[in-house]
Motif scaffolding. Structure first.
Motif, PDB file in Angstrom:
ATOM      1  N   SER A  21       0.865  -1.172   0.000  1.00 20.75           N
ATOM      2  CA  SER A  21       0.000   0.000   0.000  1.00 20.75           C
ATOM      3  C   SER A  21       0.898   1.217   0.000  1.00 20.75           C
ATOM      4  CB  SER A  21      -0.926   0.005   1.217  1.00 20.75           C
ATOM      5  OG  SER A  21      -0.164   0.100   2.393  1.00 20.75           O
ATOM      6  N   ALA A  22       0.452   2.232  -0.646  1.00 21.95           N
ATOM      7  CA  ALA A  22       1.250   3.449  -0.719  1.00 21.95           C
ATOM      8  C   ALA A  22       0.324   4.643  -0.620  1.00 21.95           C
ATOM      9  CB  ALA A  22       2.033   3.494  -2.023  1.00 21.95           C
ATOM     10  N   GLU A  23       0.770   5.600   0.103  1.00 25.81           N
ATOM     11  CA  GLU A  23       0.050   6.859   0.192  1.00 25.81           C
ATOM     12  C   GLU A  23       0.325   7.638  -1.090  1.00 25.81           C
ATOM     13  OE1 GLU A  23      -2.013   7.690   2.686  1.00 25.81           O
ATOM     14  OE2 GLU A  23      -1.603   5.687   3.471  1.00 25.81           O
ATOM     15  N   PRO A  24      -0.585   8.509  -1.477  1.00 28.96           N
ATOM     16  CA  PRO A  24      -0.376   9.290  -2.708  1.00 28.96           C
ATOM     17  C   PRO A  24       0.954  10.036  -2.721  1.00 28.96           C
ATOM     18  CG  PRO A  24      -2.623   9.539  -1.959  1.00 28.96           C
ATOM     19  CD  PRO A  24      -1.899   8.754  -0.901  1.00 28.96           C
ATOM     20  N   GLU A  25       1.376  10.562  -1.578  1.00 32.29           N
ATOM     21  CA  GLU A  25       2.648  11.299  -1.552  1.00 32.29           C
ATOM     22  C   GLU A  25       3.854  10.386  -1.792  1.00 32.29           C
ATOM     23  OE1 GLU A  25       1.284  10.534   2.691  1.00 32.29           O
ATOM     24  OE2 GLU A  25       0.395  11.515   0.965  1.00 32.29           O
ATOM     25  N   GLU A  26       3.693   9.068  -1.575  1.00 32.78           N
ATOM     26  CA  GLU A  26       4.772   8.124  -1.863  1.00 32.78           C
ATOM     27  C   GLU A  26       4.830   7.791  -3.351  1.00 32.78           C
ATOM     28  OE1 GLU A  26       3.927   4.752   0.564  1.00 32.78           O
ATOM     29  OE2 GLU A  26       4.535   5.743   2.416  1.00 32.78           O
TER      30      GLU A  26
END
Length: 122
Positions: A21-26
């Motif tokens: 999973s990745a946050e948009p900022e990542e």
């Protein structure tokens, strides 16, 4: 039977990487890098390519070594064609053959493999 192109139930049509999973900022830095023309390799692939140890020998002829050095140096197809005095089509064919021989799928992977195997310093 469900119509073609339509989800058949819960979870169908959703793209999801299990355990990732990745946050948009990542996601933003690699996406911007791709838009700027950089090759972005997944971390596991980069680690595998850069893993210490004795690399498997790669048997390349002189022309393939010239091609690999040019690819690793970031040269374009046009620049390689001019340097090797061949057509762009020939460079594309030779590049595809080299990638197959190295068992990689991109020029960036070939460059990383060449660096790891010590083929760029000769």
């Amino acid at each position: 039977m469900a119509p073609r192109g339509r989800p058949t139930g819960a979870g169908h049509g959703q793209h999801h990487l299990e355990g990732h999973s990745a946050e948009p900022e990542e996601l933003l830095p690699p996406l911007l890098a791709v838009l700027d023309g950089w090759a972005v390799l997944p971390g596991h692939l980069l680690r595998a390519l850069l893993r210490p140890g004795r690399p498997a020998p790669i048997d390349l002829d002189d022309e393939e070594r010239v091609m690999l050095r040019a690819i690793a140096g970031g040269r374009s197809t046009v620049e390689i064609a001019e340097r090797m005095h061949v057509s762009e089509r020939t460079v594309k064919r030779m590049t595809a053959a080299l990638l197959r021989k190295l068992r990689v799928s991109t020029r960036a992977e070939a460059a990383a493999l060449a660096g790891h195997a010590g083929l760029l310093g000769d």
